[in-house]
Scaffold this motif. Structure first.
Motif, PDB file in Angstrom:
ATOM      1  N   SER A  71       0.669  -1.203   0.002  1.00 46.61           N
ATOM      2  CA  SER A  71       0.077  -0.024   0.118  1.00 46.61           C
ATOM      3  C   SER A  71       0.949   1.187  -0.122  1.00 46.61           C
ATOM      4  CB  SER A  71      -0.926   0.050   0.899  1.00 46.61           C
ATOM      5  OG  SER A  71      -1.800  -1.142   1.231  1.00 46.61           O
ATOM      6  N   ALA A 194      -4.541   5.990  -7.019  1.00 44.94           N
ATOM      7  CA  ALA A 194      -4.857   5.252  -5.789  1.00 44.94           C
ATOM      8  C   ALA A 194      -5.690   6.366  -4.657  1.00 44.94           C
ATOM      9  CB  ALA A 194      -3.418   4.860  -4.899  1.00 44.94           C
ATOM     10  N   SER A 274     -14.782   5.503   0.001  1.00 48.02           N
ATOM     11  CA  SER A 274     -13.831   5.167  -1.175  1.00 48.02           C
ATOM     12  C   SER A 274     -13.787   3.811  -1.099  1.00 48.02           C
ATOM     13  CB  SER A 274     -12.613   5.909  -1.036  1.00 48.02           C
ATOM     14  OG  SER A 274     -11.618   5.421  -1.943  1.00 48.02           O
ATOM     15  N   ASN A 276     -11.262   2.267  -2.464  1.00 48.43           N
ATOM     16  CA  ASN A 276      -9.888   2.195  -1.992  1.00 48.43           C
ATOM     17  C   ASN A 276      -9.765   2.068  -0.389  1.00 48.43           C
ATOM     18  OD1 ASN A 276      -9.263   1.560  -4.779  1.00 48.43           O
ATOM     19  ND2 ASN A 276      -8.409   3.756  -5.025  1.00 48.43           N
ATOM     20  N   HIS A 441     -12.102  -3.193   1.517  1.00 45.13           N
ATOM     21  CA  HIS A 441     -10.908  -3.033   0.863  1.00 45.13           C
ATOM     22  C   HIS A 441      -9.608  -3.724   1.490  1.00 45.13           C
ATOM     23  CE1 HIS A 441      -8.191  -1.280  -1.846  1.00 45.13           C
ATOM     24  NE2 HIS A 441      -7.361  -0.502  -0.950  1.00 45.13           N
TER      25      HIS A 441
END
Length: 456
Positions: A71, A194, A274, A276, A441
């Motif tokens: 990440s 991202a 989100s 993400n 996520h």
């Protein structure tokens, strides 16, 4: 000042490709890297979470391999590096990291571990240097990570090659408006992609001033009992706790000493959700502004409306909260940016900075700093409440029955929509929507082979 661009390959991101290529060259027993299917532990549609995700050591170890190894993780702020040789030491997960500016003024990040016997190479929190020299056996590395000096080098075999023993470089370092992030995956999607729509909500804090932002003073660090996800998730999604958990602090700060007026306490607002895993919540009440009066009086709100738009000034620029997945959070009014460094499944090390606009006069910057310390510093009247809640959750998680009872994240199910005012998907302010997205996520990444597994 420049940072590494998006890197198509490890070689193009590092001057030490041979050194980086040696990561994982020795084959380990598969038992050491056994992964758990976590899909049954997160029911994002139903809003249920198995609390084993906070306490199980094997899950924590898997997070290091898959969440933190793949990440975008916050490293530092660009204002911490003014000249070549300036450095700052931090962590990516539990991996120690040196962030430094090389001779070309490029920001680089290296694993803070000597290639010889693995001692932490740089033990200072921050400073300036020309070389990083190990205190154990004296191996020295320059600002580009190259091994430059090996005491008694003639004792090594003839084929000993310094180029193969340079520092391990983080292949992907990118900047977003002063914030530096790193990613071990050289094929990771670019940072801005991202972040996605999260950039709009971040800009309400980072883009008020054409001159940008800077951190003020040093880094505040303290430890809390609890799992890192408890803190990150709360900052992404949880306005719900404010009136209860922070009741005494709200009384102290209110002009009457009785707490905020009912219309402010029950403020309308929105929550950004989100896919993400990022999240941001913010009230839209006109009095949800800068509580430090000198800061509030400093801002020209008409100018800010022209720069950021009416919706941003009325929403995410107010007393909100936000998390960039996985463990970077910020508070736009308090000027607080922080990282929740994981230190085992049951402990968090919090690192926090005070962020101010560069153009602010010194007295306004100082007012922001003092307000930050009063509210969300290590002994802040709000900060103490949050840490107590997280430690209470973690303290009882070892109980057999307790650990089997799912946690409820059902508030606001079905309220997610594109509202036509704020970018992306939003929910109500009082909602668990961003929390559900955070864990959805998290589970997806936990069940997806990372770069070091795909390349086997």
């Amino acid at each position: 000042m420049s940072t590494a661009d998006n890197c198509p390959s490890a070689d193009s991101c590092s001057t030490q490709p041979e050194a980086n290529a040696s990561i994982g060259r020795m084959k380990r027993p598969e038992e050491l890297n056994r992964n758990i299917d976590v899909s049954s532990l997160v029911d994002s549609d139903g809003g249920l979470i198995d609390r084993a995700i906070y306490s199980e050591p094997a899950i924590y170890a898997q997070e290091q391999r898959r969440i933190f190894a793949s990440s975008w993780l916050f490293l530092a702020h660009t204002s911490q590096f003014k000249k070549p040789g300036d450095f700052f030491t931090t962590f990516m997960g539990e991996d120690p990291i040196i962030v430094t500016m090389d001779k070309t003024k490029k920001i680089r990040a290296y694993l803070n571990s000597c290639r010889h016997r693995g001692v932490r190479l740089c033990r200072a929190d921050a400073g300036a240097t020309k070389m990083f020299t190990c205190s154990y056996h004296g191996w020295s590395f320059d600002l580009a990570g190259a091994l430059k000096s090996v005491p008694n080098e003639k004792a090594y075999p003839e084929d000993f090659d310094r180029n193969k023993w340079s520092l391990i470089e983080v292949p992907n370092v990118q900047e977003y408006k002063g914030l530096l992030f790193g990613n071990w995956d050289h094929e990771a999607e670019p940072l801005e992609e991202a972040l996605g729509d999260m950039r709009y909500y971040m800009d309400a804090m980072l883009d008020r001033d054409p001159e940008g932002t800077e951190v003020m003073g040093g880094v505040m660090k303290w430890e809390l009992d609890g799992n890192w996800k408890l803190a990150a998730e709360q900052f992404a999604t949880d306005w719900y706790h404010v009136n209860m958990s922070h009741a005494s602090a709200l009384m102290v700060l209110s002009p009457t000493g009785k707490g905020p007026k009912p219309d402010i306490a029950a403020t309308p607002g929105r929550q950004f959700v989100s896919e993400n895993g990022h999240g941001a919540g913010f009230p839209t009440h006109p009095k949800s502004r800068f509580d430090a009066r000198p800061v509030h009086e400093y801002y020209d709100y008409e100018m800010l409306r022209e720069r950021l738009g009416d919706a941003a000034v009325e929403g995410p620029m107010t007393t909100g909260h936000a998390t960039v997945f996985p463990n970077f959070s910020y508070l736009p009014v308090n000027g607080s940016i922080r990282v929740w460094h994981p230190k085992g499944p049951n402990k968090i090390e919090v690192w926090a900075w005070v962020l101010v606009d560069k153009s602010m006069p010194d007295d306004v910057k100082d007012a922001q700093r003092l307000y930050n310390l009063r509210t969300f510093g290590p002994s802040g009247i709000f900060e103490a409440d949050d840490g107590e809640n997280w430690s209470e959750i973690q303290a009882i998680s070892g109980g057999f029955v307790t650990n089997r009872v799912p946690l409820n994240f059902q508030m606001g199910i079905g309220s997610e929509r594109e509202d036509g005012v704020y970018p992306g998907t939003t929910s109500e302010l009082y909602s668990d929507a961003a929390g559900r997205a955070f864990y959805k996520h998290w589970a997806q990444i936990m069940n997806t082979p990372a770069w070091h597994e795909r390349n086997k």
